[in-house]
Scaffold this motif. Structure first.
Motif: not given
Length: 451
Positions: A1-21
């Protein structure tokens, strides 16, 4: 499968751990190889704290994903596959102003509704258009997944004014209401079918079981009938005051939490004014909660999402944000609720406008499910609100003060006339740092105030 690059703008948000999970849970379906967390200088400290935690989460997962932290958006965007946005222009201090200034005048103050929501749009639209300009140059084939509020208006600006059709607006609210219906009927969510239609933070929905029987009226009885013995936990960020059973019964549709600001405005305003006097508006509570979360995130042993994050108001964020990427990447055809072009889905609204509706999510993006017409009562409200949203978005893009004033006057949560103008003027000056499109008008207003 093609590997993916994801960019999160506002990466310092307190929600970021939700996204990582969410990405970690789905790694075997879409193998993320690079995640770039992007923020601005004001958010550097938070980015470093939450970024270090994100790296710990990935190390604990055992999956080979590199997490990069940067203040250079253009560096991050190059050749991205998906870009997610979760930023807050002016940080939480701006939200506090959005809530407290209207309440000073005895007017509802709320993050995405009323005067506060309009000012948030004014601050945010120029930034999303700048992001799109960079994306067109650096990653024109990427999908833009927007979680930044007010999500519907930001998505409208991105598609209609930014010309970036591969934009999808998301919200975690519909998932909470699917779970509520599941609790009311005592049937797992997976065994129910839902159809949502309306605008972001202003939608209604219906529910069926797998036999094809509609169960909407039953959910209304269990959730809204005063004689019901079941208790339901609402959204963390909205006071759970009961809407009027008789009205919801006549509506025949299930409303979302934000309808409280329109259906029981008097009670919501009374409650907000009490909190305002105590210095306990939602924004002030969230600021304290966020400070506590970042203290937790500093723990070098913490490598998982803490339970306290669910109090922040963004519960189920990762399931929504990550599943839509999963469904696009794998052409899954998952049914999700998104902000996208109407294209005739809601017959009562313009074809090209942005609506929030149930859609099949494929590799081509959202394929909206037809809703048809609303009955007269919800139709009157949704048409009014869509017209207001379009006026706000035009004002945000152009910096046209007259349009901004018109938006304030027609917003149902702002009294019309001189008070609307007084409130708009004060809020423009209060947020002047983040409103370059209104600079000339703000200079005039400050000159008037100095006299």
């Amino acid at each position: 499968m093609k590997k993916l690059k994801i960019v999160t703008i506002g990466g310092g948000s307190s929600y970021t751990p939700e996204l990582m999970e969410g990405f970690i849970k789905r790694y075997k379906e879409f193998p993320v190889s690079e995640i770039w967390l992007v923020d601005i200088e004001e958010g550097r400290e938070k980015l470093e704290i939450v970024g270090a935690m994100a790296k710990r989460m990935w190390r604990a997962s055992g999956y080979p994903c590199e997490v990069h932290l940067t203040l250079n958006r253009r560096e991050a965007l190059k050749n991205a596959d998906f870009v997610t946005t979760q930023f807050r222009v002016g940080l939480l201090d701006a939200r506090i102003k959005d809530e407290r200034i209207p309440l000073k005048y005895g007017i509802l103050g709320q993050e995405t509704n009323g005067a506060g929501g309009m000012l948030k749009a004014f601050r945010t639209v120029p930034i999303i258009l700048d992001i799109i300009k960079d994306m067109k140059e650096l990653c024109p084939e990427a999908w833009l997944i927007n979680f930044t509020n007010p999500s519907g208006m930001i998505t409208e600006a991105a598609i209609k004014y930014g010309g970036f059709e591969k934009t999808i607006g998301l919200c975690n609210v519909p998932l909470r209401y699917m779970m509520m219906a599941s609790e009311a009927l005592d049937i797992p969510v997976a065994e129910l079918d839902f159809k949502f239609a309306g605008l972001n933070h202003f939608h209604w929905h219906r529910v069926w079981d797998k036999t094809g029987k509609e169960r909407t009226d039953e959910v209304i009885e269990v959730v809204y009938n005063p004689n019901s013995t079941k208790e339901f936990k609402g959204m963390e960020n909205i006071k759970d005051i009961k809407m009027l059973y008789e009205q919801i019964k006549d509506l025949g549709l299930l409303p979302c939490s934000y309808h409280r600001y329109y259906y029981i405005m008097d009670e919501m305003l009374k409650d907000e004014l009490e909190e305002f006097k105590k210095g306990e508006t939602r924004a002030e509570i969230v600021k304290k909660l966020e400070a506590q979360l970042f203290e937790l995130y500093k723990d070098p042993k913490l490598n998982y999402k803490p339970e306290q994050l669910s109090k922040r108001g963004g519960a189920y964020y990762s399931d929504v944000a990550c599943e839509i990427i999963n469904s696009i990447y794998n052409d899954k055809g998952t049914t999700m609720v998104v902000s996208t072009r109407n294209n005739g889905t809601i017959s009562d609204l313009p074809h090209e406008c942005i609506v929030e509706v149930s859609s099949l999510i494929t590799s081509r993006g959202p394929q909206p499910l037809n809703w048809g017409h609303f009955d007269s009562a919800p139709r009157a409200l949704v048409q009014h609100m869509k017209g207001m949203e379009e006026t706000v978005t035009k004002a945000a893009v152009t910096g046209d003060y007259n349009k901004a004033l018109h938006a304030f006057i027609i917003n149902p949560l702002v009294p019309s006339g001189k008070i609307a103008k007084t409130l708009l003027d004060e809020m423009l000056v209060a947020h002047k740092k983040y409103l370059p499109q209104f600079r000339e008008k703000i200079t005039q207003l400050e000159a008037q105030l100095s006299h």
